[in-house]
Design an enzyme around this catalytic site. Sequence first.
Site, PDB file in Angstrom:
ATOM      1  N   ASP A  82      -3.610  -1.808   5.769  1.00 37.43           N
ATOM      2  CA  ASP A  82      -4.810  -1.798   6.612  1.00 37.43           C
ATOM      3  C   ASP A  82      -5.345  -3.218   6.778  1.00 37.43           C
ATOM      4  O   ASP A  82      -4.574  -4.155   6.849  1.00 37.43           O
ATOM      5  CB  ASP A  82      -5.863  -0.834   6.036  1.00 37.43           C
ATOM      6  CG  ASP A  82      -6.414  -1.272   4.690  1.00 37.43           C
ATOM      7  OD1 ASP A  82      -5.673  -1.908   3.906  1.00 37.43           O
ATOM      8  OD2 ASP A  82      -7.589  -0.971   4.401  1.00 37.43           O
ATOM      9  N   GLU A 111       0.787  -1.234   0.000  1.00 33.83           N
ATOM     10  CA  GLU A 111       0.000   0.000   0.000  1.00 33.83           C
ATOM     11  C   GLU A 111       0.821   1.287   0.000  1.00 33.83           C
ATOM     12  O   GLU A 111       0.361   2.319  -0.498  1.00 33.83           O
ATOM     13  CB  GLU A 111      -0.965   0.002   1.189  1.00 33.83           C
ATOM     14  CG  GLU A 111      -2.136  -0.966   1.073  1.00 33.83           C
ATOM     15  CD  GLU A 111      -1.780  -2.381   1.481  1.00 33.83           C
ATOM     16  OE1 GLU A 111      -2.658  -3.256   1.428  1.00 33.83           O
ATOM     17  OE2 GLU A 111      -0.611  -2.630   1.858  1.00 33.83           O
TER      18      GLU A 111
END
Length: 353
Positions: free
Chosen positions: A143, A135
Amino acid sequence: MSDVLTEIDGKAGRIRLNRPQALHALTKDMCSAMIAALIEWRGDAEVGAVMIDHAAGRGFCAGGDIRMLAESGASDGKEARAFFHEEYRLNHLLFTYVKPTIALMDGITMGGGVGISQPCRYRVATENTRFAMPETGIGLFPDVGGGWYLSRLPGRLGQFVALTGARLDGAECHHLGLATHYVPQEALEQVKAEIAAEPEQIDGILARASVPPPPARIAANRERIDRLFASDHYEDVLAALQADDSDWSRAELETLSCKSPQACKVSLRLLADGARMQDFADEMRQEYGVAAHVVQRHDFVEGVRALLVDKDNKPRWEPDSPERVTDHMIDTIFAPLLEGEQWTPLSTDGAMQ
């Protein structure tokens, strides 16, 4: 054809991701379908276990619907927040699920795929497994529970994986405990059939099907990762890599030079906080708040543009250096949401709280 196939096979519930054109990347509707099936089977005495895998095509699950998230983030962010809220409810439901859950991580397991595999009691890797939390390359952060799972890896391996987006193969996943078993891909269909017939025998079934994995490549770099990624301050990590002056360090510095400085600082803060979390619901609550802020910031929209839309691989980060990402900026991203806007788990009966 539905993007998620759910059925009862013998004595097991089956969830099969079925969006091959997107490597089974999750949408909000897919998360909702999985939640509905899990809640239904939770009270069904005939269902002894739940298996999660993919149907047609390659990959287990490549993540979430990133383009939708970026488009929403560029406007009011409402659709993105709705997706995160539902996805994190799915993650938490799996984490707290009483019946045995088995994730068959055969293929690409990234982002959202990590979120639906790591909560499972049994996590099966194969020679095809490619695990990553990439990410930071799109201005986001690891996450779906990344702050919880990565912070609990040995030494500083979690910080290394979070910052660099390093891809781990099945042997490495098994070595680090991200997978509980290593099973050849050709044996999976037999494993699934046996579990469906006798879910109470899962431990023995997986033990018999497992084989010794190849050597874990990441183990050879454990000492330098622990030493060079020791700090929770991003500038210190970069300075340590620069001072090391090895080919390995130069390669990792080159990798990090492409990542969002803001996202890297967010990731280190997330893992530092996650290591102290006592309740997975608290982790999800914090990650939702961070996601709600980050998804509407420049770096996420720009990262998706550069890597997935225009594909020029030249993101223009703002701020463009770690030094310009201030503590105040990070504190703002981690600021709690207002009452009524925060993430909430499903209640014990599956209703909204």
